[in-house]
Design an enzyme around this catalytic site. Structure first.
Site, PDB file in Angstrom:
ATOM      1  N   ASP A 109       0.790  -1.235   0.000  1.00 59.45           N
ATOM      2  CA  ASP A 109       0.000   0.000   0.000  1.00 59.45           C
ATOM      3  C   ASP A 109       0.822   1.284   0.000  1.00 59.45           C
ATOM      4  OD1 ASP A 109       0.900   0.219   2.676  1.00 59.45           O
ATOM      5  OD2 ASP A 109      -0.912  -0.713   3.466  1.00 59.45           O
ATOM      6  N   HIS A 124       6.167  -8.200  -1.424  1.00 65.30           N
ATOM      7  CA  HIS A 124       5.026  -8.597  -2.255  1.00 65.30           C
ATOM      8  C   HIS A 124       4.694  -7.563  -3.328  1.00 65.30           C
ATOM      9  CE1 HIS A 124       3.543 -11.519   1.137  1.00 65.30           C
ATOM     10  NE2 HIS A 124       4.615 -11.950   0.509  1.00 65.30           N
ATOM     11  N   CYS A 132       5.213  -5.518 -16.817  1.00 65.07           N
ATOM     12  CA  CYS A 132       5.047  -6.304 -18.037  1.00 65.07           C
ATOM     13  C   CYS A 132       5.562  -7.722 -17.766  1.00 65.07           C
ATOM     14  CB  CYS A 132       5.825  -5.669 -19.183  1.00 65.07           C
ATOM     15  SG  CYS A 132       5.780  -6.719 -20.657  1.00 65.07           S
ATOM     16  N   CYS A 153       2.239  -2.962 -22.791  1.00 66.49           N
ATOM     17  CA  CYS A 153       3.613  -2.499 -22.558  1.00 66.49           C
ATOM     18  C   CYS A 153       4.081  -1.624 -23.728  1.00 66.49           C
ATOM     19  CB  CYS A 153       4.521  -3.715 -22.387  1.00 66.49           C
ATOM     20  SG  CYS A 153       6.247  -3.299 -22.173  1.00 66.49           S
ATOM     21  N   CYS A 156       7.155  -3.735 -25.445  1.00 64.16           N
ATOM     22  CA  CYS A 156       7.015  -4.988 -26.207  1.00 64.16           C
ATOM     23  C   CYS A 156       5.564  -5.296 -26.592  1.00 64.16           C
ATOM     24  CB  CYS A 156       7.615  -6.164 -25.426  1.00 64.16           C
ATOM     25  SG  CYS A 156       6.615  -6.659 -24.020  1.00 64.16           S
ATOM     26  N   GLY A 193       1.973  -6.826  13.105  1.00 68.18           N
ATOM     27  CA  GLY A 193       0.743  -6.844  12.303  1.00 68.18           C
ATOM     28  C   GLY A 193       0.719  -7.853  11.188  1.00 68.18           C
ATOM     29  N   ASN A 219       0.964  -7.580  18.004  1.00 68.85           N
ATOM     30  CA  ASN A 219      -0.215  -8.137  17.336  1.00 68.85           C
ATOM     31  C   ASN A 219      -1.259  -8.452  18.406  1.00 68.85           C
ATOM     32  OD1 ASN A 219      -2.086  -9.777  15.853  1.00 68.85           O
ATOM     33  ND2 ASN A 219      -0.461 -10.296  14.410  1.00 68.85           N
ATOM     34  N   PRO A 220      -2.480  -7.966  18.247  1.00 70.67           N
ATOM     35  CA  PRO A 220      -3.513  -8.276  19.245  1.00 70.67           C
ATOM     36  C   PRO A 220      -3.790  -9.772  19.348  1.00 70.67           C
ATOM     37  CG  PRO A 220      -4.265  -6.538  17.747  1.00 70.67           C
ATOM     38  CD  PRO A 220      -2.980  -7.067  17.189  1.00 70.67           C
TER      39      PRO A 220
HETATM   40  P1  OAD Z   1      -3.317 -11.047   7.510  1.00 76.10           P
HETATM   41  O1  OAD Z   1      -4.619 -10.441   7.141  1.00 76.10           O
HETATM   42  O2  OAD Z   1      -3.139 -12.497   7.257  1.00 76.10           O
HETATM   43  O3  OAD Z   1      -3.021 -10.806   9.055  1.00 76.10           O
HETATM   44  C1  OAD Z   1      -3.140  -9.537   9.641  1.00 76.10           C
HETATM   45  C2  OAD Z   1      -2.626  -9.613  11.071  1.00 76.10           C
HETATM   46  O4  OAD Z   1      -2.677  -8.307  11.637  1.00 76.10           O
HETATM   47  C3  OAD Z   1      -3.460 -10.525  11.995  1.00 76.10           C
HETATM   48  O5  OAD Z   1      -2.583 -11.387  12.704  1.00 76.10           O
HETATM   49  C4  OAD Z   1      -4.137  -9.538  12.938  1.00 76.10           C
HETATM   50  O6  OAD Z   1      -4.293 -10.079  14.255  1.00 76.10           O
HETATM   51  C5  OAD Z   1      -3.154  -8.392  12.948  1.00 76.10           C
HETATM   52  N1  OAD Z   1      -3.739  -7.077  13.259  1.00 76.10           N
HETATM   53  C6  OAD Z   1      -4.983  -6.618  12.976  1.00 76.10           C
HETATM   54  N2  OAD Z   1      -5.113  -5.346  13.368  1.00 76.10           N
HETATM   55  C7  OAD Z   1      -3.914  -4.985  13.904  1.00 76.10           C
HETATM   56  C8  OAD Z   1      -3.395  -3.764  14.485  1.00 76.10           C
HETATM   57  N3  OAD Z   1      -4.143  -2.675  14.573  1.00 76.10           N
HETATM   58  N4  OAD Z   1      -2.124  -3.767  14.924  1.00 76.10           N
HETATM   59  C9  OAD Z   1      -1.341  -4.878  14.818  1.00 76.10           C
HETATM   60  N5  OAD Z   1      -1.777  -6.038  14.283  1.00 76.10           N
HETATM   61  C10 OAD Z   1      -3.038  -6.089  13.838  1.00 76.10           C
HETATM   62  O7  OAD Z   1      -2.178 -10.184   6.777  1.00 76.10           O
HETATM   63  P2  OAD Z   1      -0.646 -10.540   6.497  1.00 76.10           P
HETATM   64  O8  OAD Z   1      -0.062 -11.371   7.566  1.00 76.10           O
HETATM   65  O9  OAD Z   1       0.017  -9.266   6.170  1.00 76.10           O
HETATM   66  O10 OAD Z   1       0.016 -11.507   0.238  1.00 76.10           O
HETATM   67  O11 OAD Z   1      -0.780 -11.408   5.187  1.00 76.10           O
HETATM   68  C11 OAD Z   1       0.391 -11.801   4.525  1.00 76.10           C
HETATM   69  C12 OAD Z   1       0.140 -11.878   3.058  1.00 76.10           C
HETATM   70  O12 OAD Z   1      -0.993 -12.706   2.797  1.00 76.10           O
HETATM   71  C13 OAD Z   1      -0.224 -10.563   2.408  1.00 76.10           C
HETATM   72  O13 OAD Z   1       0.903  -9.778   2.080  1.00 76.10           O
HETATM   73  C14 OAD Z   1      -0.950 -10.990   1.184  1.00 76.10           C
HETATM   74  C15 OAD Z   1      -1.793 -12.094   1.757  1.00 76.10           C
HETATM   75  O14 OAD Z   1      -2.169 -13.080   0.872  1.00 76.10           O
HETATM   76  C16 OAD Z   1      -0.206 -11.354  -1.073  1.00 76.10           C
HETATM   77  O15 OAD Z   1      -1.188 -10.797  -1.534  1.00 76.10           O
HETATM   78  C17 OAD Z   1       0.887 -11.935  -1.911  1.00 76.10           C
END
Ligand code: OAD
Length: 254
Positions: A109, A124, A132, A153, A156, A193, A219-220
Site C-alpha cells: 500500500d 510482495h 510487463c 507495454c 514490447c 501486524g 499483534n492483538p
Molecule cells: P493477515 O490479514 O493475514 O493478518 C493480519 C494480522 O494483523 C493478523 O494477525 C491480525 O491479528 C493483525 N492485526 C490486525 N489489526 C492490527 C493492528 N491494529 N495492529 C497490529 N496487528 C493487527 O495479513 P498478512 O499477515 O500481512 O500476500 O498477510 C500476509 C500476506 O498474505 C499478504 O501480504 C498478502 C496475503 O495473501 C499477497 O497478496 C501476496
C-alpha cells in the site's frame, strides 16, 4: 491500556533498540488496519470467502484478466483517501534513531514510504506498479494515471499486470535475499501486524531468533511466531509503537 501496562517490556525493547547495530522489522496488513485498510484474513478481509484463488493467482489473471484488474483498481481506489497511521509514523521515527534499520514489508500500500520510512524492502510488490510479464518493464502509476483498461507495454506490446506477487509465484529474488540477510544479521527483530502464515516472510522471525536476535511481536492476536517473542505486545500497532518510538527518541535526545 494503563500507562504502566507493558512498561517493563517497553523499557526492555527501547534498551535493545538503543544498543542495536541493526534492527529488522517485518510488517503485515495489521499495521495498516488503523489507516482503514482491510487485512487479508479477518472476517471482513480481502480474502474472505476464499476470494484469493479468483483474484490473486496467475491462473486467475490468465482466465479473466479484466476481473483481476478491476479488483486491483478497486484496491488502488481504496488507498487514495488513506494516510499513514501512528504505527507507520512510529516505525519511521525509530528508523531515524537507531544505527541501521531494515523494514521488510508484505504490504503493497506504500504507506510506510509515505510515513517517511526509507530503507524498505517490499516483498510482495507495490499496488502502484504495473509490470510487463514479458519484458519485466515496470511503470509507476498514481491515481491520476491509473487506467481502467488493462494497458499494454510500451516496449514490447504485451498485456501489463499488477506489480504484486500472487499466490504460487516466487518473490522478487533481490527482495527476499536482502530480507533474509537482514533477518539473519539483526540484533532485534520486530514482527508487526502479520498473521505470519505466508512463507517465506513468516520464517524471517525464525531466522532472526536462530541467530540470537531479540524478537518483539506486536499483534492483538497470537500467531505461529508468538512463542519466539522476547517481548510481546498484544495491542494494536498504532497504540504501542508510538510509545516505544517516543521513549527511544527522548532517550536519544536527553
Ligand atoms: P493477515 O490479514 O493475514 O493478518 C493480519 C494480522 O494483523 C493478523 O494477525 C491480525 O491479528 C493483525 N492485526 C490486525 N489489526 C492490527 C493492528 N491494529 N495492529 C497490529 N496487528 C493487527 O495479513 P498478512 O499477515 O500481512 O500476500 O498477510 C500476509 C500476506 O498474505 C499478504 O501480504 C498478502 C496475503 O495473501 C499477497 O497478496 C501476496
Amino acid at each position: 491500556m494503563s500507562p504502566t501496562e507493558h512498561a517493563d517490556d517497553i523499557a526492555l525493547t527501547v534498551d535493545r533498540l538503543a544498543s542495536a547495530d541493526h534492527v529488522c522489522c517485518l510488517t503485515g496488513a495489521g499495521v495498516s488496519a488503523e489507516s482503514g485498510i482491510p487485512t487479508f484474513r479477518g472476517a471482513d478481509g480481502f480474502w474472505a470467502g476464499g476470494r484469493a484463488q479468483d483474484l490473486a493467482t496467475p491462473e486467475a489473471f490468465a482466465r479473466d484478466p479484466e476481473k483481476v484488474w478491476e479488483f486491483y483498481l478497486w484496491r488502488r481506489g481504496l488507498l487514495t483517501e488513506k494516510k499513514p497511521n501512528p504505527g507507520h509514523l512510529a516505525l519511521a521515527a525509530i528508523e531515524q534513531h537507531v544505527r541501521r534499520f531494515t523494514l521488510v514489508t508484505q504490504n503493497v500500500d506504500d504507506l510506510h514510504r509515505l510515513a517517511g520510512s526509507r530503507n524498505i524492502i517490499e516483498l510482495h510488490g507495490n499496488l502502484w506498479i504495473d509490470r510487463c510479464p514479458a519484458c519485466s518493464r515496470e511503470v509507476h502509476r498514481s491515481i491520476e494515471d491509473v487506467s481502467n483498461q488493462i494497458p499494454h507495454c510500451d516496449s514490447c506490446g504485451a498485456m501489463m499486470r499488477p506489480g504484486v506477487v500472487w499466490f504460487g509465484e516466487l518473490l522478487p529474488a533481490e527482495a527476499i535475499t536482502t530480507a533474509q540477510e537482514a533477518a539473519s544479521s539483526c540484533d532485534i527483530m520486530m514482527v508487526v501486524g502479520t498473521a505470519a502464515v505466508v512463507q517465506p516472510a513468516a520464517s524471517l522471525a525464525n531466522w532472526a531468533k536462530a541467530n540470537g536476535a531479540f524478537v518483539v511481536e506486536v499483534n492483538p492476536e497470537a500467531t505461529p511466531v508468538s512463542h519466539l517473542a522476547d517481548a510481546r505486545f498484544p495491542l494494536p500497532s498504532g497504540q504501542i509503537l508510538p510509545q516505544i518510538a517516543d521513549s527511544l527518541v527522548s532517550r536519544a535526545t536527553s
